[in-house]
Design a protein around this motif. Structure first.
Motif, PDB file in Angstrom:
ATOM      1  N   LEU A 268       0.863  -1.352   0.026  1.00  0.00           N
ATOM      2  CA  LEU A 268      -0.022   0.003  -0.012  1.00  0.00           C
ATOM      3  C   LEU A 268       0.726   1.236  -0.023  1.00  0.00           C
ATOM      4  CD1 LEU A 268      -2.992  -0.893   2.305  1.00  0.00           C
ATOM      5  CD2 LEU A 268      -2.822  -0.804  -0.143  1.00  0.00           C
ATOM      6  N   GLU A 269       2.131   1.215   0.713  1.00  0.00           N
ATOM      7  CA  GLU A 269       2.934   2.295   0.590  1.00  0.00           C
ATOM      8  C   GLU A 269       3.445   2.695  -0.953  1.00  0.00           C
ATOM      9  OE1 GLU A 269       6.209   1.218   3.091  1.00  0.00           O
ATOM     10  OE2 GLU A 269       5.193   1.734   4.746  1.00  0.00           O
ATOM     11  N   THR A 272      -0.282   3.984  -2.783  1.00  0.00           N
ATOM     12  CA  THR A 272      -1.293   5.137  -2.369  1.00  0.00           C
ATOM     13  C   THR A 272      -0.999   6.473  -3.007  1.00  0.00           C
ATOM     14  OG1 THR A 272      -0.116   5.285  -0.432  1.00  0.00           O
ATOM     15  CG2 THR A 272      -1.946   4.397  -0.015  1.00  0.00           C
ATOM     16  N   LYS A 276      -6.591   4.991  -4.329  1.00  0.00           N
ATOM     17  CA  LYS A 276      -7.035   4.755  -2.991  1.00  0.00           C
ATOM     18  C   LYS A 276      -7.742   3.608  -2.670  1.00  0.00           C
ATOM     19  CE  LYS A 276     -11.265   7.528  -3.846  1.00  0.00           C
ATOM     20  NZ  LYS A 276     -11.972   8.734  -3.211  1.00  0.00           N
ATOM     21  N   PHE A 297      -9.109  -0.714  -6.296  1.00  0.00           N
ATOM     22  CA  PHE A 297      -8.349   0.645  -6.165  1.00  0.00           C
ATOM     23  C   PHE A 297      -9.017   1.660  -7.063  1.00  0.00           C
ATOM     24  CE2 PHE A 297      -4.660  -1.605  -4.761  1.00  0.00           C
ATOM     25  CZ  PHE A 297      -4.146  -1.286  -3.676  1.00  0.00           C
TER      26      PHE A 297
END
Length: 300
Positions: A268-269, A272, A276, A297
């Protein structure tokens, strides 16, 4: 995957046959298809989907069986796998095959929805390929478009030893529940997923992984996590001692699958800055060692 394509490692017909036996894969496939179906009510929907790393068409066919009004742009860089997909496609008039690397920018490509099924963990981490791939996928989508990522992830880890234990325990679940052909392939993949063991493999290593998989799986299932950690460390030490001194005569035992599974936080790092999370579903023992997670997403 280094310099090798997946067809040099496993025949496409064997791949399609054994993957249906993979622990939690059927549930992950179904979740990804549900996300596709729900997106058809989105204003961006135009009937086109890009499937990145489509391989021999296993998921492409499942998608078409469930969703009738979709055209898949199937992108893959493996000639043999894409040829197999063409020859075994059940809905040829609704697939456009593109030979190429799905992580490379294409100025002509614009779709409202991208699906990656079991692809992301093959992208290298050391050279920034994963971050660049996500940036590229974002460039194919309009704002509000969707990226669906279905893949295997490990439970959270803070260091390489914890990652190694999580990997061994997750693979042990897959191997313990697999038919023989898939168990062998997953044992090889585990070796590729552990940096000090990636590269040439031996039959003895593979057999030891398969033999210990049931014990390690049962320890995790029974909540004996310290014992599972000790068993994982013992297996890892034994596998290190069994590393071959020279390349095996069977050259396929030296090929790397390029697997490097990470935990959700690290993934997710990377995602993002471009996306989202709209929704997600997980399957398997995610809290203790690993499993499948399917993310939907939205492009931002």
């Amino acid at each position: 995957m280094g310099n090798s394509t997946y067809s040099s490692i496993i025949d496409p017909s064997l791949y399609c046959r054994i993957m249906d036996d993979h622990f939690c894969l059927a549930e992950a496939d179904a979740a990804a298809i549900r996300f596709v179906e729900s997106f058809r009510d989105n204003p961006h929907w135009n009937g086109y989907i890009m499937e990145g790393g489509s391989g021999p068409g296993r998921f492409t066919n499942k998608l078409h069986e469930a969703v009738s009004d979709v055209t898949v742009i199937a992108v893959d860089h493996d000639v043999m796998y894409q040829g197999y997909a063409r020859n075994h496609c059940k809905h040829r008039n609704r697939v456009q095959y593109i030979f190429g690397d799905c992580t490379k920018p294409q100025s002509w490509l614009s779709v409202p929805l991208i699906v990656l099924q079991g692809v992301f963990h093959h992208f290298p981490t050391q050279d920034g390929t994963r971050a660049r791939a996500l940036q590229t996928f974002r460039s194919f989508l309009p704002s509000g478009g969707r990226l669906i990522v279905s893949d295997e992830f490990l439970a959270p880890y803070e260091d390489e030893e914890q990652r190694m234990c999580n990997a061994i325990q997750w693979y042990s679940h897959v191997i313990a529940l697999a038919q023989p052909a898939l168990a062998v392939e997953e044992a090889k993949t585990l070796l590729d997923d552990l940096p000090k063991l990636a590269g040439p493999k031996t039959r003895h290593q593979i057999n030891l992984i398969i033999q210990t998989s049931v014990t390690i799986k049962e320890l995790v299932t029974d909540g004996q996590l310290l014992a599972a950690r000790d068993a994982s460390l013992q297996l890892y030490s034994a596998l290190l001692r069994m590393r071959p001194a020279r390349a095996p005569l069977d050259w396929t035992m030296s090929l790397s699958r390029g697997d490097e599974k990470c935990d959700v936080r690290r993934f997710l790092e990377l995602a993002t800055p471009y996306f989202k999370v709209v929704s997600s579903e997980s399957f398997g023992p995610m809290e203790t060692c690993g499993g499948f997670v399917v993310f939907e997403f939205e492009a931002i």
